[in-house]
Design an enzyme around this catalytic site. Structure first.
Site, short mmCIF file in Angstrom:
data_model
loop_
_atom_site.label_atom_id
_atom_site.label_comp_id
_atom_site.label_asym_id
_atom_site.label_seq_id
_atom_site.Cartn_x
_atom_site.Cartn_y
_atom_site.Cartn_z
N LYS A 161 0.85 -1.07 -0.01
CA LYS A 161 -0.02 -0.03 0.07
C LYS A 161 0.87 1.30 -0.01
O LYS A 161 1.53 1.50 0.94
CB LYS A 161 -0.86 0.16 1.26
CG LYS A 161 -2.05 1.21 1.19
CD LYS A 161 -3.05 0.90 2.19
CE LYS A 161 -4.24 1.81 2.04
NZ LYS A 161 -3.67 3.28 2.12
N GLU A 183 -0.82 4.94 -7.92
CA GLU A 183 -0.44 5.72 -6.82
C GLU A 183 0.77 6.62 -7.41
O GLU A 183 1.73 5.88 -7.81
CB GLU A 183 0.03 4.83 -5.48
CG GLU A 183 -0.43 5.72 -4.37
CD GLU A 183 -1.37 6.13 -3.51
OE1 GLU A 183 -2.56 5.33 -4.33
OE2 GLU A 183 -1.40 6.52 -2.54
S1 IVH Z 1 -6.73 -0.30 -4.49
C1 IVH Z 1 -11.29 -0.42 -4.90
N1 IVH Z 1 -4.28 -0.72 -4.09
O1 IVH Z 1 -5.06 3.68 -0.79
C2 IVH Z 1 -9.72 -0.45 -4.71
N2 IVH Z 1 -5.05 1.43 -3.32
O2 IVH Z 1 -7.22 3.42 1.06
C3 IVH Z 1 -9.06 1.01 -4.30
N3 IVH Z 1 -3.27 2.85 -2.45
O3 IVH Z 1 -7.04 5.65 -2.52
C4 IVH Z 1 -7.84 0.96 -4.22
N4 IVH Z 1 -1.73 1.24 -2.69
O4 IVH Z 1 -4.65 5.63 -2.97
C5 IVH Z 1 -5.21 0.08 -4.03
N5 IVH Z 1 -1.99 -1.43 -3.99
C6 IVH Z 1 -3.13 -0.43 -3.60
C7 IVH Z 1 -2.75 0.65 -3.21
C8 IVH Z 1 -3.99 1.60 -2.83
C9 IVH Z 1 -2.15 2.65 -2.14
C10 IVH Z 1 -4.23 3.80 -1.84
C11 IVH Z 1 -5.03 4.52 -2.85
C12 IVH Z 1 -6.37 4.49 -2.39
C13 IVH Z 1 -6.28 4.20 -0.73
C14 IVH Z 1 -7.24 3.44 -0.10
#
Ligand code: IVH
Length: 674
Positions: free
Chosen positions: A119, A177
């Site tokens: 993440k 990101e």
């Molecule tokens: S998936 C429906 N994958 O985390 C799925 N998000 O808390 C939506 N983020 O707004 C996001 N790394 O900015 C996803 N590998 C990753 C991610 C990620 C960072 C951030 C993203 C999102 C936030 C959600």
């Protein structure tokens, strides 16, 4: 078009393809085929061609990343599909509960396969490609509408302006990101501070602040990077039916995807991935604040659907926060071994970066003034890895009343001597020298420490007693006094039995056989850390040669600048220090003479990659030592890597080394190379 024009047009098209290909090798595969100079040459050739024939310039040409004039404001963009957020899990139980909910809903008998990703701690971004061309970049905003930031997104070199290959959907919205790597963030902040401009609190804010610039030149001058983590929308085309395969497809199309992405099975597989990434967190060149698990099968994702603003098929498993807020209860000034006064924040204890912290460094008075820190403030404290916790920022909105600004004490809190802070210098120092018990304690502690003379058993507690009480009415003044101590004398100390006293005397005796780098480091010469000590020892070969060196000879040593040279020279020209060194030698402290190299470096032109935990040093120290020996340390393994150094619990880099046939060293292997 005439013949020459046709030739130029063909060459421009060829160069664009070549540059695109090498961008892909560099940014996406992290495995460049050509040296930077060659790439630069192609780039300049294309620029020159386009300069001579402006009609050859295309929108997606790699030379056209920074567009024209600044935009006037940000246009609103309605997302083609809402940009959702993620549910969080903070504990292993919450992760298990997530997996159970998924299986219950799907009535699944067997374990679920999850795509496991890091993440990234940056800004979510949506990239719209039409016919393979990047046509729009937008921030997440409230999830329904965001802001158009195409002009800035185009400047991010790891975002392709044109997709590679063929078979992409006519319209494809890629999500991912944008983030700022740690090193780039530190450089940006020091650049801003030099100019007297406001600095950013963390890389995430720096990335967000950069994306919100009107002038693309600003964004182009800052080190933003991108990783894709999914597809938001596509039209006229087919995509694979597994999330992991979609990511692999994106990578083939030239889109950068994190190499740490894996497919894992069940809650157990998720937990193992979490543990592995938590272990790697501090060594990654960018910040991650957790890991994300997504049901890999896209059909199952559709069966699971969404609740309000988050999908049921994904969860973010968060790491312990590295930044938290707490209250500053007071500020003390600690006196270090060179007399430097360091302001230390006494905090309301908080859990941060996995441990409870009640002290944090405030660095120096300039920092206190710059951050306007006052007692009673609510502050943001940061603790990342094995770095000392620090106060990053005051939450001004939570300040009550008008607390007094912090002042530098006029007298040393340990010995009452004057505190001096020469004009233009950041560091304030106690002027008491060896009179100051705090300085003496720190000097002795440093002298005896593991990486210096390595006197086992002579820790902070014993040193404190020795300095405060003395022995038989005599003061313990400097390191040479340690070698005159007897077991009987030591046995008088609190909580020191006869056996430990004997052990300590034996350890003191053993420490006499040392090495020149250790001895130099132990002396505590200002600005001479382990690396510089080793460099000096190798260069001069013996202590007497070093002691006799003039400033210009010292400056001629690689990696020794004028400040260090001056410190070393002054140290060896003070009677007090010469007496201590002579007394130490008289007590029998000795070392084998080194073969002076006069400057050649043992690891010149060698590239190392570090993985896992080392025992005798942190990875950061290992990096410094390799660099001091002329080597280079990089973050990922390629066929150009000479050695992968694997400590305990090595990560995926070890696997990669084995795949590529790169030599692997253990810790002792590294030490002997050094
Ligand atoms: S998936 C429906 N994958 O985390 C799925 N998000 O808390 C939506 N983020 O707004 C996001 N790394 O900015 C996803 N590998 C990753 C991610 C990620 C960072 C951030 C993203 C999102 C936030 C959600």
């Amino acid at each position: 078009m005439n013949a020459v024009g046709k030739k130029d047009a063909a060459r421009a098209a060829e160069l664009r393809e070549l540059i695109r290909h090498h961008n892909y090798r560099y940014y996406v595969l992290d495995d460049p085929e050509i040296p930077d100079v060659e790439y630069d040459r192609m780039f300049r050739e294309l620029e020159a061609l386009e300069e001579a024939h402006p009609d050859l310039r295309t929108e997606d040409s790699p030379t056209q990343r920074v567009g024209g004039a600044p935009v006037e404001g940000f246009k609103e963009v309605r997302h083609l599909r809402p940009m959702l957020s993620l549910d969080n899990a903070f504990t292993a139980d919450e992760l298990v509960a997530f997996d159970r909910r998924v299986r219950d809903r799907l009535k699944a008998e067997e374990a679920i396969e999850y795509a496991a990703e890091t993440k990234l701690d940056g800004m979510a971004i949506s990239l719209l490609y039409e016919g393979g061309q990047l046509v729009r970049g937008a921030t997440r905003g409230d999830g329904q509408t965001g802001e158009e930031v195409t002009h800035n997104v185009r400047t991010v070199e790891s975002i392709p302006l044109k997709l590679r290959g063929r078979g992409h959907p006519a319209r494809l919205e890629i999500r991912g990101e944008i983030y700022m790597p740690k090193a780039g963030f530190a450089q940006l902040n020091s650049r801003l501070a030099e100019r007297g401009a406001k600095t950013f609190v963390n890389p995430r804010n720096a990335a967000a602040g950069t994306l919100r610039q009107l002038d693309p030149k600003v964004a182009a001058s800052r080190p933003l990077e991108f990783f894709a983590y999914g597809v938001g929308f596509f039209e006229d085309g087919v995509l694979p039916t597994r999330h992991s395969e979609i990511l692999a497809m994106l990578r083939d199309w030239g889109v950068r995807v994190s190499p740490l992405t894996q497919v894992v099975t069940g809650a157990e597989g998720c937990q193992a991935y979490y543990d592995e990434m938590l272990g790697q967190r501090d060594d990654l060149p960018y910040e991650i604040d957790g890991v994300v698990f997504k049901v890999d099968n896209v059909e199952l994702q559709q069966d699971l659907g969404f609740v309000s603003r988050a999908p049921r098929w994904a969860v973010a498993f968060k790491f312990p926060a590295q930044e938290v807020t707490t209250v500053l209860n007071g500020i003390d000034f600690q006196v270090g071994r060179t007399g430097a006064l360091t302001p230390v924040a006494r905090l309301e204890p908080v859990f941060v970066g996995g441990v409870t912290v009640s002290n944090a460094t405030l660095h120096n008075m300039d920092e206190i003034e710059r951050k306007d820190v006052r007692v009673g403030d609510t502050v943001i404290v940061r603790r990342a890895g094995d770095v000392i916790p620090e106060v990053v920022k005051v939450v001004q909105e939570r300040r009550h009343g008008n607390p007094e600004p912090v002042r530098l004490p006029k007298k040393c809190p340990a010995c009452g001597s004057d505190v001096v802070r020469p004009e233009g210098q950041v560091v304030a120092r106690c002027s008491g020298g060896l009179v100051c018990p705090a300085q003496r304690k720190e000097k002795l502690r440093h002298f005896a420490s593991r990486r210096a003379m390595d006197i086992e058993g002579l820790g902070a507690k014993i040193v404190e007693q020795l300095v405060e009480q003395g022995i038989d009415g005599r003061e313990i003044h400097d390191p040479a006094d340690i070698y005159a101590l007897t077991a009987d004398q030591l046995a008088q100390l609190e909580r020191m039995g006869e056996k430990s006293a004997n052990n300590l005397v034996a350890a003191i005796e053993r420490s006499k056989n040392t090495t020149l780098p250790r001895f130099l480091y132990a002396l505590g010469i200002p600005e001479v850390g382990e690396v510089t000590a080793a460099v000096l020892a190798r260069h001069f070969g013996d202590l007497d040669a070093l002691m006799a060196a003039e400033v210009n000879q010292l400056e001629a040593v690689p990696d020794v600048g004028p400040v260090v040279a001056q410190h070393v020279y002054e140290f060896f020209h003070q009677d007090e220090n010469l007496k201590v060194i002579a007394a130490l030698r008289e007590h029998g402290v000795s070392w084998p003479t080194e073969v002076p190299t006069g400057g050649a470096k043992p690891l010149s032109n060698m590239t190392f990659v570090l993985t896992g935990t080392l025992e005798s040093m942190t990875r950061d120290e290992a990096k410094k030592r390799i660099e001091a020996a002329g080597g280079k340390v990089t973050g990922s393994v390629s066929k150009n890597t000479n050695y992968v150094v694997a400590g305990a619990d090595p990560g995926s880099k070890l696997k990669k080394a084995e795949e590529l046939g790169v030599a692997v060293l253990d810790e002792s292997g590294l030490l002997s190379q050094l």
